[in-house]
Design a protein around this motif. Sequence first.
Motif, mmCIF file in Angstrom:
data_model
loop_
_atom_site.group_PDB
_atom_site.id
_atom_site.type_symbol
_atom_site.label_atom_id
_atom_site.label_comp_id
_atom_site.label_asym_id
_atom_site.label_seq_id
_atom_site.Cartn_x
_atom_site.Cartn_y
_atom_site.Cartn_z
ATOM 1 N N TYR A 91 0.839 -1.198 0.000
ATOM 2 C CA TYR A 91 0.000 0.000 0.000
ATOM 3 C C TYR A 91 0.876 1.250 0.000
ATOM 4 O O TYR A 91 1.950 1.279 0.614
ATOM 5 C CB TYR A 91 -0.917 0.003 1.231
ATOM 6 C CG TYR A 91 -2.118 -0.898 1.105
ATOM 7 C CD1 TYR A 91 -3.360 -0.392 0.735
ATOM 8 C CD2 TYR A 91 -2.033 -2.264 1.370
ATOM 9 C CE1 TYR A 91 -4.478 -1.207 0.628
ATOM 10 C CE2 TYR A 91 -3.140 -3.101 1.269
ATOM 11 C CZ TYR A 91 -4.366 -2.565 0.891
ATOM 12 O OH TYR A 91 -5.460 -3.379 0.778
ATOM 13 N N ASP A 92 0.388 2.277 -0.664
ATOM 14 C CA ASP A 92 1.106 3.549 -0.752
ATOM 15 C C ASP A 92 1.237 4.159 0.645
ATOM 16 O O ASP A 92 0.229 4.338 1.333
ATOM 17 C CB ASP A 92 0.326 4.489 -1.675
ATOM 18 C CG ASP A 92 1.029 5.831 -1.859
ATOM 19 O OD1 ASP A 92 2.132 6.010 -1.325
ATOM 20 O OD2 ASP A 92 0.461 6.702 -2.541
ATOM 21 N N PRO A 93 2.456 4.480 1.082
ATOM 22 C CA PRO A 93 2.655 5.084 2.411
ATOM 23 C C PRO A 93 1.834 6.354 2.609
ATOM 24 O O PRO A 93 1.372 6.628 3.724
ATOM 25 C CB PRO A 93 4.156 5.370 2.450
ATOM 26 C CG PRO A 93 4.748 4.384 1.506
ATOM 27 C CD PRO A 93 3.742 4.228 0.407
ATOM 28 N N LYS A 94 1.646 7.117 1.528
ATOM 29 C CA LYS A 94 0.853 8.347 1.642
ATOM 30 C C LYS A 94 -0.591 8.024 1.999
ATOM 31 O O LYS A 94 -1.210 8.674 2.848
ATOM 32 C CB LYS A 94 0.908 9.124 0.323
ATOM 33 C CG LYS A 94 0.150 10.443 0.369
ATOM 34 C CD LYS A 94 0.244 11.178 -0.965
ATOM 35 C CE LYS A 94 -0.539 12.492 -0.926
ATOM 36 N NZ LYS A 94 -0.486 13.199 -2.226
ATOM 37 N N PHE A 95 -1.143 6.994 1.349
ATOM 38 C CA PHE A 95 -2.507 6.568 1.653
ATOM 39 C C PHE A 95 -2.620 6.105 3.104
ATOM 40 O O PHE A 95 -3.573 6.441 3.803
ATOM 41 C CB PHE A 95 -2.924 5.438 0.703
ATOM 42 C CG PHE A 95 -4.117 4.660 1.172
ATOM 43 C CD1 PHE A 95 -5.394 5.154 1.000
ATOM 44 C CD2 PHE A 95 -3.960 3.412 1.782
ATOM 45 C CE1 PHE A 95 -6.504 4.434 1.436
ATOM 46 C CE2 PHE A 95 -5.049 2.687 2.215
ATOM 47 C CZ PHE A 95 -6.323 3.204 2.039
ATOM 48 N N LEU A 96 -1.639 5.323 3.544
ATOM 49 C CA LEU A 96 -1.668 4.813 4.915
ATOM 50 C C LEU A 96 -1.631 5.947 5.928
ATOM 51 O O LEU A 96 -2.351 5.921 6.939
ATOM 52 C CB LEU A 96 -0.488 3.867 5.139
ATOM 53 C CG LEU A 96 -0.493 2.580 4.283
ATOM 54 C CD1 LEU A 96 0.796 1.801 4.503
ATOM 55 C CD2 LEU A 96 -1.709 1.713 4.612
ATOM 56 N N LYS A 97 -0.817 6.959 5.651
ATOM 57 C CA LYS A 97 -0.715 8.094 6.568
ATOM 58 C C LYS A 97 -2.013 8.887 6.586
ATOM 59 O O LYS A 97 -2.501 9.277 7.659
ATOM 60 C CB LYS A 97 0.452 8.988 6.162
ATOM 61 C CG LYS A 97 0.667 10.158 7.104
ATOM 62 C CD LYS A 97 1.896 10.975 6.696
ATOM 63 C CE LYS A 97 2.115 12.148 7.655
ATOM 64 N NZ LYS A 97 3.316 12.957 7.264
ATOM 65 N N GLU A 98 -2.570 9.121 5.401
ATOM 66 C CA GLU A 98 -3.800 9.916 5.303
ATOM 67 C C GLU A 98 -4.972 9.238 6.004
ATOM 68 O O GLU A 98 -5.867 9.915 6.527
ATOM 69 C CB GLU A 98 -4.154 10.144 3.828
ATOM 70 C CG GLU A 98 -3.215 11.111 3.110
ATOM 71 C CD GLU A 98 -3.541 11.208 1.634
ATOM 72 O OE1 GLU A 98 -4.357 10.378 1.149
ATOM 73 O OE2 GLU A 98 -2.995 12.094 0.951
#
Length: 312
Positions: free
Chosen positions: A47-54
């Motif tokens: 999974y995209d780290p940006k998605f996980l953070k958001e």
Amino acid sequence: MAIPVYIFCGFLESGKTTLIQTTLRDEGFNEGEKTLLLVFEEGIEEYDPKFLKETNTNVEYFDDLSQLNTDILRELDNKYTPDRVMVEFNGTWNIDDFLDIEMPLDWIVVQILSTIDASTFTNYINNMRTFMFNVINPADVIVFNRCDEDTKKAYLRTNVKSINKGAQIIYEMKDGTISPMTDEEMPFDLRADVIEINDDYGLWYMDALDNARKYDGKTVVIQGRVMRRMEDPDDIYVIGRKAMVCCAEDTQLIGYMVKSKHAEQMVDGDWLQLKAKMHVVYDEEYRGEVPMLEEISYKRIPPLKEELVYFS
């Protein structure tokens, strides 16, 4: 506080990841709670780290279910202290093996969702029915994605309902919109004075089970096998057809109770052409409203050459 566990099941490329991402981006579902995502897929892109953070999501990857046990789940619970847990499960594995693992005390499985690619369903159900059974049978919700104008929703639905009567079914178009199944798509005329059910017994049975009120007061003509049960009153018999559930060796009668003055004359295994009026009754075992047939007339017929309902 209980921690809900949501399990997403389905084959590789069936849309599980997309559904999980869409769900976590839904403001009505995710208001910033901490999510722990457990992913069981070989070779899956991370999974995209940006998605996980958001979405305030932590993810853990597993190549094999043997890597997971009760102690590891407790460690993950202590490490991330999640508000909820989401599981992306490998559709070729038996989900019971996961459910048999003792989870942390507060973790409660609240929903199992299975994603199925509508464009490849026929191939899978014909050639990998046992695997499809494992995907469909435990699900609370079935999401058929990648539907289009040519998708035969009745065909998809009857196959699912032959395996899992209680599943909610969602049809998702290629653009992500939801498409309901309309009465106009049914292969029989619901507006007719007498609804004649021929090769569409499975669809009629499942639609009536789901929408009993729609059929209340309707008159139908069906062909089916009689079943007598010791627990039924003297004025009741069952009429139905055998359906293949998991495999050819796994069949069961699917039918409805018939209220009749001639019930005591019925012989288990006889074949009838029955004309009856449908009514709605509450069924304790089903925990909901189901149809009951009130016999108008009948005649005995030879067994149908093809008596098994395959839902295909």
